[in-house]
Design a protein around this motif. Sequence first.
Motif, mmCIF file in Angstrom:
data_model
loop_
_atom_site.group_PDB
_atom_site.id
_atom_site.type_symbol
_atom_site.label_atom_id
_atom_site.label_comp_id
_atom_site.label_asym_id
_atom_site.label_seq_id
_atom_site.Cartn_x
_atom_site.Cartn_y
_atom_site.Cartn_z
ATOM 1 N N GLU A 293 0.828 -1.214 0.000
ATOM 2 C CA GLU A 293 0.000 0.000 0.000
ATOM 3 C C GLU A 293 0.862 1.264 0.000
ATOM 4 N N GLY A 294 0.362 2.282 -0.683
ATOM 5 C CA GLY A 294 1.064 3.563 -0.732
ATOM 6 C C GLY A 294 2.122 3.591 -1.818
ATOM 7 N N PRO A 295 2.601 4.764 -2.183
ATOM 8 C CA PRO A 295 3.614 4.918 -3.225
ATOM 9 C C PRO A 295 4.907 4.178 -2.878
ATOM 10 N N VAL A 296 5.669 3.841 -3.902
ATOM 11 C CA VAL A 296 6.966 3.189 -3.712
ATOM 12 C C VAL A 296 8.012 4.259 -3.422
ATOM 13 N N PRO A 297 8.737 4.157 -2.324
ATOM 14 C CA PRO A 297 9.761 5.171 -2.026
ATOM 15 C C PRO A 297 10.842 5.199 -3.103
ATOM 16 N N ALA A 298 11.333 6.378 -3.409
ATOM 17 C CA ALA A 298 12.434 6.512 -4.367
ATOM 18 C C ALA A 298 13.624 5.685 -3.899
ATOM 19 N N GLY A 299 14.186 4.922 -4.796
ATOM 20 C CA GLY A 299 15.301 4.041 -4.468
ATOM 21 C C GLY A 299 14.871 2.601 -4.252
ATOM 22 N N ASN A 300 13.562 2.393 -4.023
ATOM 23 C CA ASN A 300 13.034 1.041 -3.832
ATOM 24 C C ASN A 300 12.383 0.483 -5.092
ATOM 25 N N GLU A 301 12.392 1.256 -6.168
ATOM 26 C CA GLU A 301 11.789 0.777 -7.414
ATOM 27 C C GLU A 301 12.583 -0.414 -7.976
ATOM 28 N N GLN A 302 11.907 -1.244 -8.750
ATOM 29 C CA GLN A 302 12.549 -2.396 -9.375
ATOM 30 C C GLN A 302 12.499 -2.258 -10.894
ATOM 31 N N VAL A 303 13.561 -2.685 -11.540
ATOM 32 C CA VAL A 303 13.647 -2.655 -13.001
ATOM 33 C C VAL A 303 13.917 -4.072 -13.486
ATOM 34 N N ILE A 304 13.003 -4.604 -14.279
ATOM 35 C CA ILE A 304 13.124 -5.959 -14.814
ATOM 36 C C ILE A 304 13.178 -5.868 -16.332
ATOM 37 N N ILE A 305 14.292 -6.278 -16.917
ATOM 38 C CA ILE A 305 14.482 -6.217 -18.368
ATOM 39 C C ILE A 305 14.514 -7.643 -18.917
ATOM 40 N N ILE A 306 13.714 -7.884 -19.933
ATOM 41 C CA ILE A 306 13.552 -9.211 -20.516
ATOM 42 C C ILE A 306 14.146 -9.223 -21.923
ATOM 43 N N GLY A 307 14.795 -10.305 -22.280
ATOM 44 C CA GLY A 307 15.398 -10.436 -23.603
ATOM 45 C C GLY A 307 14.359 -10.615 -24.703
ATOM 46 N N THR A 308 14.797 -10.460 -25.945
ATOM 47 C CA THR A 308 13.932 -10.625 -27.112
ATOM 48 C C THR A 308 14.470 -11.748 -27.989
ATOM 49 N N GLU A 309 13.683 -12.144 -28.976
ATOM 50 C CA GLU A 309 14.152 -13.123 -29.950
ATOM 51 C C GLU A 309 13.566 -12.794 -31.311
ATOM 52 N N LEU A 310 14.251 -13.212 -32.362
ATOM 53 C CA LEU A 310 13.783 -12.945 -33.717
ATOM 54 C C LEU A 310 12.911 -14.093 -34.189
ATOM 55 N N VAL A 311 11.713 -13.763 -34.679
ATOM 56 C CA VAL A 311 10.812 -14.754 -35.275
ATOM 57 C C VAL A 311 10.881 -14.567 -36.793
ATOM 58 N N THR A 312 11.434 -15.542 -37.478
ATOM 59 C CA THR A 312 11.648 -15.427 -38.919
ATOM 60 C C THR A 312 10.445 -15.945 -39.694
ATOM 61 N N ARG A 313 9.943 -15.079 -40.586
ATOM 62 C CA ARG A 313 8.836 -15.479 -41.463
ATOM 63 C C ARG A 313 9.244 -15.212 -42.911
ATOM 64 N N THR A 314 8.332 -14.699 -43.721
ATOM 65 C CA THR A 314 8.595 -14.672 -45.164
ATOM 66 C C THR A 314 9.021 -13.318 -45.720
ATOM 67 N N THR A 315 9.239 -12.306 -44.883
ATOM 68 C CA THR A 315 9.633 -10.989 -45.410
ATOM 69 C C THR A 315 11.138 -10.781 -45.417
ATOM 70 N N THR A 316 11.888 -11.806 -45.069
ATOM 71 C CA THR A 316 13.351 -11.713 -45.116
ATOM 72 C C THR A 316 13.909 -12.916 -45.870
ATOM 73 N N SER A 317 14.987 -12.685 -46.605
ATOM 74 C CA SER A 317 15.665 -13.768 -47.315
ATOM 75 C C SER A 317 17.095 -13.338 -47.595
ATOM 76 N N ALA A 318 17.894 -14.310 -48.047
ATOM 77 C CA ALA A 318 19.286 -14.029 -48.393
ATOM 78 C C ALA A 318 19.337 -13.049 -49.560
ATOM 79 N N LEU A 319 20.341 -12.199 -49.559
ATOM 80 C CA LEU A 319 20.517 -11.203 -50.614
ATOM 81 C C LEU A 319 20.857 -11.883 -51.934
ATOM 82 N N GLY A 320 20.054 -11.636 -52.959
ATOM 83 C CA GLY A 320 20.314 -12.256 -54.262
ATOM 84 C C GLY A 320 21.249 -11.421 -55.111
ATOM 85 N N PRO A 321 21.920 -12.039 -56.091
ATOM 86 C CA PRO A 321 22.908 -11.312 -56.889
ATOM 87 C C PRO A 321 22.310 -10.241 -57.783
#
Length: 328
Positions: A293-321
């Motif tokens: 209950e009540g606001p979080v005191p400055a300095g007690n905040e939490q930071v949670i950072i989550i990783g990402t991943e690439l989902v490959t579908r059909t809009t990318t391909s190897a560079l053609g000549p």
Amino acid sequence: MSASTVSAALSGGAHVSTATRRRVIDAADRLGWRPDRRAAGLRRFHSRQVGVIYEVAQSFQASLLDALYVAAADEGLDLILAGATVHHTEQTCVAQLMRDGCQAMVLTGSGLSDREIADVATRIPTLSLCRQVSLGGVDVVACDSRQGAATAVAALAGLGHRDIVHVNGAGQPMSAEREQGYVEAMTGLGLSRHVRVLPGGSTVEAGVAAAQAVAVMRPRPTAVTCFNDMCASAMVRQLRLQGIGVPEQISVVGFDDAPVASDPTTGLTSVRQDASELARQAARLLGRRVEQEGPVPAGNEQVIIIGTELVTRTTTSALGPGVVGRPS
């Protein structure tokens, strides 16, 4: 019957007979009565209601809401939603949720200023979801946008692309971080001379405008990373309308892995933010905050950072000549 008997019957009190409970429930059904959790919270002098502000037009935020409902239920939290639109601003949403007596606030990809976010945090626990901020008393749960943008560049470079353009978010939350990730990745791969950033945004209109700009660039890039999936998917459609093949001539990568990315008519390759994990981490943290209950005191905040991943579908391909704009 007395109010206490009715209350006990509806809440499953042990001292109420089966017959009495049945009569109360039948009467409630006939009257169309439903429990008012806000009123119940006032009676208990405590509630577990969490206000959630989200941008209605953003499909990723809409999908994130479903994950939040599941995670909040696991923590015994009730969500009250406020949708931000052109005519219903985030500031209006904040005022609405404060009037509703929420015990905590979630700002999803918020466009509020740091000062405005800090002001909310002085009144109730405040969590910035999908936007990294460094403000005393403001919790953060977000994905690593810089890492995600760098992953997209690395994947395109691995397919042989060198002339890779980035369409930025035009000042949207996390736009600077994604642009920085792009520039750092290009520089790290020895491609700094190919760095080009176009103004974009988070909307369909931004994607169409960016596609028109890319089409006339010389040399034309062979790959593009975009701020988000709405912009990227619109770019794909517009490029194809202009007779430019995707991915045959230009590969395109979005960000978020929103529902629009998996549309089979687009099949957008995208940097995935894990909505379920974001929601789970946010709900766990919020569950603790409403108990304190009540606001979080400055300095007690939490930071949670989550990783990402690439989902490959059909809009990318190897560079053609034979691709126009292919670097020598």
